[in-house]
Design a protein around this motif. Structure first.
Motif, PDB file in Angstrom:
ATOM      1  N   GLU A   1       0.835  -1.203   0.000  1.00  0.00           N
ATOM      2  CA  GLU A   1       0.000   0.000   0.000  1.00  0.00           C
ATOM      3  C   GLU A   1       0.870   1.254   0.000  1.00  0.00           C
ATOM      4  N   ALA A   2       1.990   1.218   0.702  1.00  0.00           N
ATOM      5  CA  ALA A   2       2.908   2.361   0.677  1.00  0.00           C
ATOM      6  C   ALA A   2       3.438   2.597  -0.736  1.00  0.00           C
ATOM      7  N   VAL A   3       3.747   1.538  -1.463  1.00  0.00           N
ATOM      8  CA  VAL A   3       4.201   1.692  -2.847  1.00  0.00           C
ATOM      9  C   VAL A   3       3.105   2.349  -3.686  1.00  0.00           C
ATOM     10  N   ARG A   4       1.866   1.903  -3.494  1.00  0.00           N
ATOM     11  CA  ARG A   4       0.754   2.506  -4.258  1.00  0.00           C
ATOM     12  C   ARG A   4       0.610   3.990  -3.943  1.00  0.00           C
ATOM     13  N   ILE A   5       0.686   4.339  -2.648  1.00  0.00           N
ATOM     14  CA  ILE A   5       0.549   5.745  -2.256  1.00  0.00           C
ATOM     15  C   ILE A   5       1.717   6.567  -2.810  1.00  0.00           C
TER      16      ILE A   5
ATOM     17  N   MET B   1       7.563 -13.580  -6.048  1.00  0.00           N
ATOM     18  CA  MET B   1       6.198 -13.127  -5.769  1.00  0.00           C
ATOM     19  C   MET B   1       6.194 -11.677  -5.294  1.00  0.00           C
ATOM     20  N   TYR B   2       7.137 -11.366  -4.418  1.00  0.00           N
ATOM     21  CA  TYR B   2       7.205 -10.026  -3.839  1.00  0.00           C
ATOM     22  C   TYR B   2       7.629  -8.997  -4.888  1.00  0.00           C
ATOM     23  N   ILE B   3       8.551  -9.353  -5.757  1.00  0.00           N
ATOM     24  CA  ILE B   3       8.932  -8.467  -6.859  1.00  0.00           C
ATOM     25  C   ILE B   3       7.709  -8.133  -7.705  1.00  0.00           C
ATOM     26  N   GLN B   4       6.962  -9.151  -8.090  1.00  0.00           N
ATOM     27  CA  GLN B   4       5.783  -8.912  -8.921  1.00  0.00           C
ATOM     28  C   GLN B   4       4.757  -8.067  -8.184  1.00  0.00           C
ATOM     29  N   GLY B   5       4.581  -8.340  -6.877  1.00  0.00           N
ATOM     30  CA  GLY B   5       3.643  -7.549  -6.086  1.00  0.00           C
ATOM     31  C   GLY B   5       4.039  -6.086  -6.012  1.00  0.00           C
ATOM     32  N   GLN B   6       5.332  -5.812  -5.886  1.00  0.00           N
ATOM     33  CA  GLN B   6       5.781  -4.425  -5.814  1.00  0.00           C
ATOM     34  C   GLN B   6       5.637  -3.721  -7.161  1.00  0.00           C
ATOM     35  N   PHE B   7       5.948  -4.409  -8.243  1.00  0.00           N
ATOM     36  CA  PHE B   7       5.731  -3.790  -9.547  1.00  0.00           C
ATOM     37  C   PHE B   7       4.242  -3.559  -9.798  1.00  0.00           C
ATOM     38  N   ASP B   8       3.421  -4.519  -9.439  1.00  0.00           N
ATOM     39  CA  ASP B   8       1.967  -4.347  -9.615  1.00  0.00           C
ATOM     40  C   ASP B   8       1.446  -3.169  -8.809  1.00  0.00           C
ATOM     41  N   ALA B   9       2.063  -2.914  -7.652  1.00  0.00           N
ATOM     42  CA  ALA B   9       1.634  -1.793  -6.812  1.00  0.00           C
ATOM     43  C   ALA B   9       2.100  -0.447  -7.353  1.00  0.00           C
ATOM     44  N   GLY B  10       3.059  -0.445  -8.273  1.00  0.00           N
ATOM     45  CA  GLY B  10       3.456   0.805  -8.906  1.00  0.00           C
ATOM     46  C   GLY B  10       4.917   1.176  -8.808  1.00  0.00           C
ATOM     47  N   ALA B  11       5.760   0.314  -8.280  1.00  0.00           N
ATOM     48  CA  ALA B  11       7.186   0.634  -8.218  1.00  0.00           C
ATOM     49  C   ALA B  11       7.756   0.808  -9.624  1.00  0.00           C
ATOM     50  N   HIS B  12       8.573   1.841  -9.803  1.00  0.00           N
ATOM     51  CA  HIS B  12       9.310   1.990 -11.060  1.00  0.00           C
ATOM     52  C   HIS B  12      10.485   1.019 -11.128  1.00  0.00           C
ATOM     53  N   VAL B  13      11.137   0.842  -9.967  1.00  0.00           N
ATOM     54  CA  VAL B  13      12.353   0.039  -9.879  1.00  0.00           C
ATOM     55  C   VAL B  13      12.284  -0.776  -8.594  1.00  0.00           C
ATOM     56  N   VAL B  14      12.710  -2.035  -8.664  1.00  0.00           N
ATOM     57  CA  VAL B  14      12.778  -2.881  -7.474  1.00  0.00           C
ATOM     58  C   VAL B  14      14.239  -3.205  -7.197  1.00  0.00           C
ATOM     59  N   GLN B  15      14.632  -3.018  -5.947  1.00  0.00           N
ATOM     60  CA  GLN B  15      15.999  -3.282  -5.515  1.00  0.00           C
ATOM     61  C   GLN B  15      16.029  -4.556  -4.653  1.00  0.00           C
TER      62      GLN B  15
END
Length: 331
Positions: free
Chosen positions: A122-126, A181-195
């Motif tokens: 949710e923080a990523v989405r916000i 799974m977590y990478i995909q979840g973070q990208f789906d939430a709106g992250a531009h880049v995942v570290q």
């Protein structure tokens, strides 16, 4: 060229007008949180506060990114580990590894609905909604080797590599599935880049041969599972790992001052963006002039994106953070 375009171009190996100055590791201090109206440990549990903390260096100092989350206990906590959530100036930590054998490491497909995973997502989405048009939103999780160390204990993992390597392989296979799974979840939430954070894979802890055998195949699996920008941060001296990191496929590699930057250029230039590497000890204890000189040296030596060498200490002076940013932006 805005900050999103600039950083994504750098990660795609395309020309940019200048090096971006970002925080792929956390740039969160007590002073910044106070100015943003938030605090640890509350920000670890509340997505709005997490975003205010993760965006404060951008809002207050002009850093060209927003970064969430901040700690290394999200995954283990959701799997049942006992977590000490720290204080205003300390991060959460795992009190005791939750598992002793790989077959105890079991999770369901709904894992991202448990623990603090929903808070982070949710923080990523916000963050994407509030800041994502102007600066890149960077999110992170533990890499599979570091996650395995958290779940079983780093010493146990290192002993397994020598005495029972089949246990490392079993743990890594499961950890890689969770991280994917977590990478995909973070990208789906709106992250531009995942570290992907892999401090336990440091050259200070494992050899290049161990990286190749026990870690690199799973890094390749993670990166191959998405066409979005996945980068890694590995602490310590990773000079001898560099030839093998090129095959993992990360869009960028974040490293600290222990790593030979000339070797990083030799092995990574044209294959992954070099991200780094102003020492966090200098950021905390040096003068703004010293920080500025170190930042200029990083750019002279060929980094593609300017970044602290690791997570910024919570007592780092804001003038030093501003001095780092000013070198890249010219402001």
């Amino acid at each position: 060229m805005n900050c999103v375009d600039r950083f994504l171009r750098v990660l795609n190996g395309q020309p940019a007008d200048r090096a971006p100055v970002v925080g792929v590791t956390s740039v969160v201090t007590v002073d910044l949180m106070r100015q943003g109206g938030t605090r640890w440990p509350d920000a670890h549990h509340d997505p709005e506060q997490m975003v205010r903390a993760g965006a404060a260096a951008h809002v207050v100092c002009g850093l060209e990114s927003v970064k969430v989350p901040f700690d290394m206990a999200v995954e283990a906590g959701a799997l049942g580990a006992d977590i000490d959530y720290g204080s205003e100036a300390t991060l959460p930590k795992i009190r005791t590894p939750p598992f002793s054998e790989p077959d105890e490491f079991v999770f369901e497909e709904d894992l991202l609905a448990r623990g603090r995973f929903p808070v982070v997502l949710e923080a990523v989405r916000i963050a994407r909604r509030k800041h994502g048009d102007s600066v890149p939103v960077i999110s992170s999780m533990l890499g599979p080797f570091t996650l395995s160390g958290c779940l079983f204990g780093v010493e146990t993992l290192l002993v397994w590599m020598i005495e029972e390597p089949e246990k490392v392989q079993a743990a890594m296979a499961k950890a890689t599935r969770l991280v994917a799974m977590y990478i995909q979840g973070q990208f789906d939430a709106g992250a531009h880049v995942v570290q992907v954070s892999e401090p336990t894979a440091s050259g200070d802890l494992i050899s290049p041969v161990q990286y190749v055998e026990h870690v690199a195949p799973y890094h390749r699996t993670l990166v191959a599972g998405t066409d979005r920008p996945v980068i890694t941060h590995i602490c310590g001296n990773i000079t001898r790992h560099l030839p093998h990191l090129t095959s993992a496929g990360f869009r960028g590699v974040s490293f600290d001052a222990k790593t030979d930057v000339q070797a990083a250029r030799t092995h990574l230039k044209g294959k992954a963006a070099l991200i780094g590497y102003v020492p966090t000890s200098l950021l905390r204890d040096g003068s703004p002039a010293e920080v500025g000189a170190a930042a200029r040296q990083c750019l002279t030596e060929g980094v593609d994106a300017l970044n602290a060498g690791c997570a910024v200490a919570p007592d780092t002076p804001l003038d030093n953070i501003r001095a780092l940013i000013a070198v890249a932006t010219g402001c």
